[in-house]
Design an enzyme around this catalytic site. Structure first.
Site, PDB file in Angstrom:
ATOM      1  N   HIS A 155       0.780  -1.113   0.031  1.00  0.00           N
ATOM      2  CA  HIS A 155      -0.008  -0.089   0.062  1.00  0.00           C
ATOM      3  C   HIS A 155       0.828   1.322  -0.091  1.00  0.00           C
ATOM      4  CE1 HIS A 155      -3.748   2.284   0.788  1.00  0.00           C
ATOM      5  NE2 HIS A 155      -2.904   3.031   1.483  1.00  0.00           N
ATOM      6  N   CYS A 156       0.717   2.262  -0.909  1.00  0.00           N
ATOM      7  CA  CYS A 156       1.549   3.103  -1.005  1.00  0.00           C
ATOM      8  C   CYS A 156       0.928   4.538  -0.765  1.00  0.00           C
ATOM      9  CB  CYS A 156       1.924   3.305  -2.496  1.00  0.00           C
ATOM     10  SG  CYS A 156       3.037   4.806  -2.906  1.00  0.00           S
ATOM     11  N   PRO A 157       1.232   5.263   0.380  1.00  0.00           N
ATOM     12  CA  PRO A 157       0.548   6.503   0.598  1.00  0.00           C
ATOM     13  C   PRO A 157       0.505   7.710  -0.461  1.00  0.00           C
ATOM     14  CG  PRO A 157       2.389   6.105   2.033  1.00  0.00           C
ATOM     15  CD  PRO A 157       2.207   4.843   1.135  1.00  0.00           C
TER      16      PRO A 157
END
Length: 298
Positions: A155-157
């Protein structure tokens, strides 16, 4: 010795654990056409900061370095190139953020769906207790998206989304174009400093010399930082695609249960068939093919 993971798998093998009667059926097909967007405060803030940093770089490149330049051809060529790469970077970011990464329908662990799989004796399906879904092979649950994601890498913010089966191409393009504009900005900053040292600082920029120096140093720091970061991310993503092993699978050292393919086939599976200039376009949607209903079965 039985590890905790094995115990969890053994529990999942128990048909009673699926509890299909307690699962809310997934939404109808008419509601699936809504735009995918993760309502996460941290992710939204990071996405906004990303766009602001690109706009800041464009501001410094155009108004501090290129517009005051006496070399018209140099300014036009570099201005067009930088803005084209910036546009592709933001378009890739937009697609990576708003594309469903491969979410498994929430609540599909219903009695009807399990019966439709036509399980044979000895075959196993796994249920995610958090989103009440039958997990396909290589799917993992994301605590931020609150969904199971097919071939979830991480998951990439910065894109406020998971990187998964359906949007990995756009994430790879985003990191590549950010790395390119960062490198381009660093080169132009270097040339501009040399030009200003040779000429009068009051003539090499429309801003005052102290303001010009501060703006250029900030851009240099930003470009260097993101060049290193996105180059590393681009390299790890390409390696992950070529080896057909996601970041989570590498981290957990999961046993390989899927067929091994060539690096070229893995690249085409992510970027589309066949190889063309569309691989570099965030507007071209790769052909992912139809989901295999038996990928739920182990």
């Amino acid at each position: 010795m039985i590890t905790p993971i094995h115990r969890f798998r053994d529990i999942e093998r128990n048909p009673a654990y699926l509890q299909p009667d307690k699962c809310v059926p997934p939404p109808s097909h008419s509601s699936l056409g809504t735009m995918w967007f993760i309502r996460d405060g941290c992710g939204i803030a990071c996405a906004v900061v990303t766009w602001m940093l690109v706009f800041y770089a464009d501001f410094v490149v155009l108004l501090v370095m290129l517009v005051p330049s006496r070399d018209y051809i140099y300014s036009v060529i570099n201005g067009l190139l930088f803005n084209m790469l910036s546009f592709l970077a933001l378009a890739s970011h937009f697609r990576a953020m708003l594309t469903d990464p491969g979410a498994v329908p929430k609540g599909n662990a219903t009695k009807e769906f399990i019966e439709s799989l036509q399980l044979k004796p000895g075959q196993v399906v796994y249920k995610c207790p958090k989103c009440c879904s039958i997990k396909p092979d290589r799917a993992h649950h994301c605590s931020v998206c609150k969904r199971c994601i097919r071939k979830m890498d991480h998951h990439c913010p910065w894109v406020n989304n998971c990187v998964g089966e359906n949007n990995q191409k756009y994430f790879v393009l985003f990191t590549m174009y950010i790395a390119l504009i960062s490198m381009h900005a660093l080169i132009m900053v270097g040339f501009h400093f040399l030009y200003c040292f040779e000429e009068d600082w009051t003539k090499c920029s429309s801003f005052s010399p102290p303001t010009t120096v501060i703006l250029l140093i900030l851009l240099c720091f930003e470009a260097l930082l993101f060049l290193i970061f996105t180059s590393v991310m681009f390299g790890t993503q390409v390696h992950s695609i070529c080896t057909d092993e996601t970041g989570i699978e590498q981290l957990k050292k999961e046993e390989r249960r899927w067929a091994k393919k060539t690096k070229w086939m893995n690249m085409k599976a992510v970027f589309g068939h066949p190889f063309s200039i569309a691989w570099l376009s965030p507007f071209a949607t790769p052909d992912q093919g139809k989901a295999d209903p038996y990928q739920y079965v182990v």
